[in-house]
Design a protein around this motif. Structure first.
Motif, PDB file in Angstrom:
ATOM      1  N   PHE A 175       0.010 -20.063   0.589  1.00 53.38           N
ATOM      2  CA  PHE A 175       0.324 -18.773  -0.016  1.00 53.38           C
ATOM      3  C   PHE A 175      -0.964 -18.102  -0.487  1.00 53.38           C
ATOM      4  O   PHE A 175      -1.873 -18.765  -0.976  1.00 53.38           O
ATOM      5  CB  PHE A 175       1.282 -18.943  -1.204  1.00 53.38           C
ATOM      6  CG  PHE A 175       2.641 -19.433  -0.806  1.00 53.38           C
ATOM      7  CD1 PHE A 175       3.641 -18.551  -0.434  1.00 53.38           C
ATOM      8  CD2 PHE A 175       2.916 -20.792  -0.778  1.00 53.38           C
ATOM      9  CE1 PHE A 175       4.890 -19.004  -0.055  1.00 53.38           C
ATOM     10  CE2 PHE A 175       4.165 -21.261  -0.400  1.00 53.38           C
ATOM     11  CZ  PHE A 175       5.156 -20.357  -0.029  1.00 53.38           C
ATOM     12  N   HIS A 176      -1.027 -16.805  -0.310  1.00 49.82           N
ATOM     13  CA  HIS A 176      -2.194 -16.070  -0.784  1.00 49.82           C
ATOM     14  C   HIS A 176      -2.254 -16.113  -2.315  1.00 49.82           C
ATOM     15  O   HIS A 176      -1.217 -16.074  -2.978  1.00 49.82           O
ATOM     16  CB  HIS A 176      -2.106 -14.612  -0.333  1.00 49.82           C
ATOM     17  CG  HIS A 176      -2.252 -14.421   1.140  1.00 49.82           C
ATOM     18  ND1 HIS A 176      -3.466 -14.476   1.784  1.00 49.82           N
ATOM     19  CD2 HIS A 176      -1.325 -14.185   2.112  1.00 49.82           C
ATOM     20  CE1 HIS A 176      -3.299 -14.277   3.077  1.00 49.82           C
ATOM     21  NE2 HIS A 176      -2.001 -14.101   3.312  1.00 49.82           N
ATOM     22  N   PRO A 177      -3.442 -16.186  -2.886  1.00 46.07           N
ATOM     23  CA  PRO A 177      -3.547 -16.152  -4.351  1.00 46.07           C
ATOM     24  C   PRO A 177      -3.032 -14.818  -4.886  1.00 46.07           C
ATOM     25  O   PRO A 177      -3.146 -13.779  -4.234  1.00 46.07           O
ATOM     26  CB  PRO A 177      -5.046 -16.323  -4.605  1.00 46.07           C
ATOM     27  CG  PRO A 177      -5.712 -15.962  -3.318  1.00 46.07           C
ATOM     28  CD  PRO A 177      -4.754 -16.312  -2.229  1.00 46.07           C
ATOM     29  N   PHE A 178      -2.455 -14.860  -6.074  1.00 44.78           N
ATOM     30  CA  PHE A 178      -1.809 -13.686  -6.654  1.00 44.78           C
ATOM     31  C   PHE A 178      -2.750 -12.484  -6.745  1.00 44.78           C
ATOM     32  O   PHE A 178      -2.334 -11.345  -6.520  1.00 44.78           O
ATOM     33  CB  PHE A 178      -1.268 -14.034  -8.046  1.00 44.78           C
ATOM     34  CG  PHE A 178      -0.754 -12.852  -8.811  1.00 44.78           C
ATOM     35  CD1 PHE A 178       0.452 -12.269  -8.486  1.00 44.78           C
ATOM     36  CD2 PHE A 178      -1.507 -12.309  -9.858  1.00 44.78           C
ATOM     37  CE1 PHE A 178       0.933 -11.165  -9.185  1.00 44.78           C
ATOM     38  CE2 PHE A 178      -1.039 -11.209 -10.559  1.00 44.78           C
ATOM     39  CZ  PHE A 178       0.182 -10.640 -10.227  1.00 44.78           C
ATOM     40  N   HIS A 179      -4.013 -12.716  -7.067  1.00 42.24           N
ATOM     41  CA  HIS A 179      -4.928 -11.587  -7.274  1.00 42.24           C
ATOM     42  C   HIS A 179      -5.165 -10.786  -5.998  1.00 42.24           C
ATOM     43  O   HIS A 179      -5.689  -9.671  -6.042  1.00 42.24           O
ATOM     44  CB  HIS A 179      -6.262 -12.076  -7.862  1.00 42.24           C
ATOM     45  CG  HIS A 179      -7.125 -12.817  -6.892  1.00 42.24           C
ATOM     46  ND1 HIS A 179      -7.083 -14.194  -6.759  1.00 42.24           N
ATOM     47  CD2 HIS A 179      -8.058 -12.386  -5.998  1.00 42.24           C
ATOM     48  CE1 HIS A 179      -7.948 -14.567  -5.843  1.00 42.24           C
ATOM     49  NE2 HIS A 179      -8.562 -13.499  -5.357  1.00 42.24           N
ATOM     50  N   LYS A 180      -4.768 -11.353  -4.822  1.00 45.80           N
ATOM     51  CA  LYS A 180      -4.916 -10.614  -3.580  1.00 45.80           C
ATOM     52  C   LYS A 180      -3.709  -9.719  -3.282  1.00 45.80           C
ATOM     53  O   LYS A 180      -3.761  -8.906  -2.355  1.00 45.80           O
ATOM     54  CB  LYS A 180      -5.136 -11.575  -2.410  1.00 45.80           C
ATOM     55  CG  LYS A 180      -6.522 -12.199  -2.381  1.00 45.80           C
ATOM     56  CD  LYS A 180      -6.765 -12.905  -1.051  1.00 45.80           C
ATOM     57  CE  LYS A 180      -8.201 -13.387  -0.945  1.00 45.80           C
ATOM     58  NZ  LYS A 180      -8.458 -14.012   0.385  1.00 45.80           N
ATOM     59  N   ASN A 181      -2.628  -9.887  -4.025  1.00 45.81           N
ATOM     60  CA  ASN A 181      -1.465  -9.030  -3.813  1.00 45.81           C
ATOM     61  C   ASN A 181      -1.850  -7.565  -4.008  1.00 45.81           C
ATOM     62  O   ASN A 181      -2.707  -7.251  -4.850  1.00 45.81           O
ATOM     63  CB  ASN A 181      -0.343  -9.376  -4.793  1.00 45.81           C
ATOM     64  CG  ASN A 181       0.420 -10.623  -4.384  1.00 45.81           C
ATOM     65  OD1 ASN A 181      -0.023 -11.373  -3.523  1.00 45.81           O
ATOM     66  ND2 ASN A 181       1.562 -10.841  -5.013  1.00 45.81           N
ATOM     67  N   PRO A 182      -1.256  -6.638  -3.256  1.00 45.49           N
ATOM     68  CA  PRO A 182      -1.562  -5.216  -3.443  1.00 45.49           C
ATOM     69  C   PRO A 182      -1.429  -4.796  -4.905  1.00 45.49           C
ATOM     70  O   PRO A 182      -0.446  -5.133  -5.580  1.00 45.49           O
ATOM     71  CB  PRO A 182      -0.506  -4.524  -2.568  1.00 45.49           C
ATOM     72  CG  PRO A 182      -0.242  -5.512  -1.471  1.00 45.49           C
ATOM     73  CD  PRO A 182      -0.314  -6.857  -2.139  1.00 45.49           C
ATOM     74  N   HIS A 183      -2.441  -4.061  -5.395  1.00 44.74           N
ATOM     75  CA  HIS A 183      -2.414  -3.608  -6.786  1.00 44.74           C
ATOM     76  C   HIS A 183      -3.378  -2.440  -6.940  1.00 44.74           C
ATOM     77  O   HIS A 183      -4.231  -2.186  -6.080  1.00 44.74           O
ATOM     78  CB  HIS A 183      -2.809  -4.745  -7.741  1.00 44.74           C
ATOM     79  CG  HIS A 183      -4.191  -5.285  -7.523  1.00 44.74           C
ATOM     80  ND1 HIS A 183      -4.466  -6.257  -6.575  1.00 44.74           N
ATOM     81  CD2 HIS A 183      -5.382  -4.997  -8.114  1.00 44.74           C
ATOM     82  CE1 HIS A 183      -5.749  -6.541  -6.599  1.00 44.74           C
ATOM     83  NE2 HIS A 183      -6.340  -5.782  -7.519  1.00 44.74           N
ATOM     84  N   SER A 184      -3.233  -1.738  -8.062  1.00 38.97           N
ATOM     85  CA  SER A 184      -4.097  -0.586  -8.335  1.00 38.97           C
ATOM     86  C   SER A 184      -4.079  -0.307  -9.835  1.00 38.97           C
ATOM     87  O   SER A 184      -3.045  -0.468 -10.488  1.00 38.97           O
ATOM     88  CB  SER A 184      -3.592   0.641  -7.557  1.00 38.97           C
ATOM     89  OG  SER A 184      -4.354   1.787  -7.874  1.00 38.97           O
ATOM     90  N   LEU A 185      -5.219   0.106 -10.363  1.00 42.69           N
ATOM     91  CA  LEU A 185      -5.319   0.497 -11.769  1.00 42.69           C
ATOM     92  C   LEU A 185      -6.132   1.781 -11.867  1.00 42.69           C
ATOM     93  O   LEU A 185      -7.255   1.848 -11.377  1.00 42.69           O
ATOM     94  CB  LEU A 185      -5.986  -0.614 -12.598  1.00 42.69           C
ATOM     95  CG  LEU A 185      -6.162  -0.328 -14.092  1.00 42.69           C
ATOM     96  CD1 LEU A 185      -4.808  -0.220 -14.792  1.00 42.69           C
ATOM     97  CD2 LEU A 185      -7.016  -1.421 -14.760  1.00 42.69           C
TER      98      LEU A 185
END
Length: 869
Positions: free
Chosen positions: A498-508
């Motif tokens: 599974f990909h590490p969570f921090h690589k999930n699409p996100h934006s700030l």
């Protein structure tokens, strides 16, 4: 004698006769009066360990307010409140997830029970609970108190006569709830929302009997977008003709979380009237009674939160606290796969007949080249009114075999995120708790990181002015193999982790000043090392919301909550607008005085249309009928020799075990435009000139609309007369008289699957077990805005919110149906635009009670005060 689901005929006889002999409405009123015998007043004070817990009710919406002295007591009160308002729903959903629904409704639920037993949510939930106790003891304490609260209410009700009327009709008294029931629901819910495997199953069947040229054309027409990379085909499937048909489809399935979408967006304070962020959210689910959501305010010293919970979860999962707000949409990353398995199966009956086979085990070929034993367990399903049935559930390391349930000649297993071990996907309850307690973006993201099994997208805003977005869920590491099935023996087709969570699409705080999440795909080019899949909605809602936001910014108008509320009710269809432009450009060739006058007038309506799916206009109905007629003509020819139906390519799902609508449902607008705008590439599928196809399709559409309305005059073909909606109770799906008691008719509704104010209908031209008979109209049986929420951080003591049809599942409650007009817009300036004070308990804000009963135990005593300290 008993009726559907084993309900005694005598229970309903008096009510039915009274309806026949007196004016309409008596039936519902009679049963409401029976239900009211067990209804509690609106202010209840509980006592737990010497501490008081107050349950109050908002006057206009029926929102529950739980006020306690600490977090654990708050969860106890929340459990009591859920059981009080939603006991029938809790029992049915628990049975649905555990695969024990047949025990109370009979053979109608056997297929659904077989599927959910194969998923084995019960054992996974037990491991989840064990890990929660160790890793997150505070959340475990909260969950324990929550279940204690549910059981406190249940214990106080006594036997059958103390139950709500819907449970009385089913002759069912729930067993006491367990903490593991909460995780059983969470696992089932995550699995029900994902189901990306359904598209793989559909394409594997469709392409099995088609030549390569037609396959490539269909892939081009149905693709998500131009940036989806091409890939080879996975393995194909063939339906077995002697499979157990889905005629046993459960009338209860398709009701809870079986289809879904949502809109959520957040706008930076630079563009708002209050110079603070505005967040908007409207999750899309099937209209059900009871509703999937529970509107709640929760307070104890140091905490004040308002928003929406779901059954079996004590925490707010979309809402607002003193520091921040967050909304939720369904993430559509591909986290489920069907694997074709190479197996050597030994039948259980053969083992009994042949002693030489008594110790034989079924085997499967794994990706390391070795044969391994198939895991087997026996499940017995008890069926009301019939003998029990026993099934052998088989599985590989990837997941359970589902071939016998779905009816394939081939053997395949299901690998699903929701079925992964607790070490990968546990943490859901701890996550929702942390989200509710978060004070900033860092806290919030830490909470999201604990969500493993749910594939969701969250939008965020806080009082410091930050806006953000983050996708949750453990996304499998795998390569894109295209449509079709993966091969269990092929090492290149496996999940490698599974990909590490921090690589999930996100934006700030993006430079654009706004963020939109509307089930559309994040740009794949930004995530080249992560295959996000191809089961996303097409993106028309995202484009329209962006169009509205950018339009307001360009005009210099500051955005306020009234403007955002109007956008949530926006019904402009971008693909509809494009089709209107196509017809207008070809007005001279399409509008012919010598052809059917209905056709000429229908084309005229489309040519002059602005794309608004307003329920009072005829053009939306003409567009919907034309779109379906055109695609049906093309797909009928292409699918002539396959087991796939046109309805499936137009979005009809696979109840009772798959989604009510599959993931192609949001793509037919784009498919139509590709035919209209890419004539050369689509000629082999058209098999005629484009103009001929358009005219023939319009003729077919006009015939359908005339049949549906009983009129040959296009001006009478209004969208609202055909596109109607109803809120359906599980018992109501059994037909009269239960539907007259429990269901709610909403009348004509605006919008369609591509509008911001979404109201999807199912494309159904032939009979499907478990669904109503085909209808020439466009009844909204898909999904729509189940709740709406707006938070303006410039107005810190308010959250604008509502849910359809109401906050209570009790038939006798005034909050059973008080917000049923959420979708039509009738409540837009009334009930749902309300103030929810966040700082103090205002007695004038809540319903009062004059009932006192000090003879009952402390947990049943009712307050006579107008305010609760």
């Amino acid at each position: 004698m008993s009726l559907k689901y084993g309900i005694p005929a005598a229970v309903l006889l008096v009510s039915v006769l009274s309806t026949v002999l007196t004016p309409g409405g008596v039936l519902r009123v009679t049963v409401q009066l029976l239900d009211a015998l067990n209804q509690e007043p609106h202010i209840v004070v509980l006592s737990r360990n010497g501490e008081r817990i107050a349950l109050l009710r908002h006057k206009r919406t029926g929102m529950v307010h739980v006020n306690a002295s600490n977090e654990v007591d708050l969860c106890f009160g929340s459990g009591y409140a859920q059981a009080r308002d939603r006991l029938f729903q809790l029992e049915i959903m628990r049975r649905l997830a555990l695969g024990t629904l047949s025990e109370v409704v009979g053979p109608a639920a056997v297929l659904s029970d077989r599927w959910n037993r194969a998923m084995n949510f019960r054992d996974i939930a037990s491991h989840d609970w064990e890990e929660l106790e160790v890793a997150h003891p505070e959340a475990a304490m909260c969950l324990t108190a929550f279940v204690d609260g549910m059981n406190t209410y249940l214990d106080a009700r006594g036997g059958l006569l103390g139950m709500p009327i819907d449970l009385m009709l089913l002759q069912t008294v729930p067993e006491r709830f367990k903490v593991t029931d909460c995780y059983v629901f969470a696992r089932w819910h995550a699995a029900a929302l994902n189901k990306g495997w359904q598209n793989e199953e559909l394409f594997a069947r469709a392409y099995a009997d088609l030549d390569d040229g037609i396959v490539e054309l269909l892939r081009g027409i149905l693709r998500y977008d131009s940036e989806t990379p091409g890939a080879g085909m996975g393995s194909m499937l063939h339906r077995s003709p002697e499979v157990e048909k889905m005629s046993a489809a459960s009338s209860f399935d398709g009701l809870y979380a079986n289809s879904g979408g949502s809109n959520a967006w957040v706008i930076h304070g630079n563009y708002t009237a209050t110079n603070k962020p505005i967040l908007a959210n409207d999750p899309h689910l099937p209209f059900t009674q009871p509703a999937m959501w529970i509107m709640m305010r929760q307070t104890y010293p140091g905490f004040d939160g308002s928003g929406f919970c779901v059954p079996f979860v004590p925490f707010i999962i979309a809402g607002h606290n003193k520091h921040l707000s967050y909304g939720i949409t369904l993430g559509r990353a591909d986290v489920d796969d069907l694997f074709l398995e190479n197996v050597e199966l030994v039948d259980a009956a053969d083992r009994k007949r042949d002693s030489a086979l008594s110790a034989a085990r079924s085997k499967y070929l794994d990706s390391d080249g070795r044969w391994k034993p198939v895991h087997e367990r026996v499940e017995t399903i008890r069926i009301k009114g019939q003998p029990s049935r026993t099934f052998v559930i088989q599985s590989t390391r990837r997941g359970p075999f589902v071939c016998d349930i779905l009816g394939y000649k081939e053997t395949c297993s299901l690998a699903a995120l929701a079925l992964q071990p607790s070490s990968t996907t546990n943490g859901t309850m701890a996550s929702f708790r942390q989200l509710a307690l978060s004070r900033n973006w860092h806290d919030f993201v830490d909470g999201l990181s604990l969500i493993g099994a749910y594939q969701l997208s969250f939008v965020y805003a806080d009082y410091d002015g930050n806006i953000g977005y983050h996708m949750t869920g453990a996304i499998p590491e795998k390569v894109n193999i295209g449509e079709g099935l993966r091969e269990g023996w092929n090492p290149d087709h496996q999940w490698s982790g599974f990909h590490p969570f921090h690589k999930n699409p996100h934006s700030l705080n993006p430079a654009s000043g706004f963020i939109i999440s509307a089930n559309h795909k994040p740009h794949q080019s930004q995530y080249d090392d992560m295959w996000l899949g191809d089961i996303w909605q097409h993106g028309w809602r995202n484009k329209r919301i962006e169009e509205l936001i950018r339009g307001a910014i360009r005009s210099g108008n500051k955005i306020d909550t009234d403007m955002v509320a109007s956008w949530q009710r926006d019904v402009v269809s971008i693909p509809g607008r494009s089709v209107a432009s196509f017809v207008n450009d070809r007005r001279q060739s399409l509008i012919d005085d010598e052809q059917d006058n209905r056709m000429s007038r229908a084309f005229q309506y489309l040519a002059d249309w602005d794309g608004s799916m307003d329920k009072d206009l005829a053009a939306p109905a003409i567009y919907a009928a034309f779109k379906e007629a055109f695609l049906s003509r093309v797909f009928e020819r292409a699918l002539a020799n396959t087991t796939v139906t046109v309805d499936e390519l137009l979005g009809l799902g696979m109840p009772p075990i798959g989604k009510l609508a599959n993931d192609l449902e949001g793509r037919h607008g784009a498919a139509l435009l590709r035919f209209l705008e890419e004539e050369e590439s689509s000629k082999p599928l058209l098999n005629e000139t484009l103009e001929s196809a358009v005219k023939q399709s319009m003729q077919r559409a006009c015939a359908r609309l005339s049949a549906a309305t009983g009129s040959i005059s296009p001006h009478t073909w209004t969208w609202g007369s055909l596109h109607t909606a109803a809120v359906v109770h599980p018992l109501g799906k059994g037909g009269f008289p239960l539907n007259a008691i429990f269901d709610l008719d909403l009348g004509g509704v605006p919008g369609d699957v591509d509008t911001v104010c979404l109201a999807a209908y199912l494309h159904q031209s032939q009979s499907v077990p478990g669904l109503p008979l085909p209808d020439p109209a466009f009844k909204q049986r898909g999904f729509a805005a189940s709740t709406r929420m707006i938070v303006d951080f410039g107005r810190p003591h308010e959250m604008l919110a509502a849910l359809c049809p109401g906050n209570s599942g009790r038939l006798s409650s005034p909050y059973y149906r008080n917000m049923k007009d959420l979708l039509t817009g009738k409540v837009s300036e009334g009930i749902w635009l309300i103030s929810m004070p966040q700082e103090s308990i205002d007695s004038s804000f809540y319903l009062e009670t004059t009932l006192a009963d000090n003879k009952r135990p402390a947990h049943q005593q009712h307050s006579v005060a107008t305010a609760v300290p």
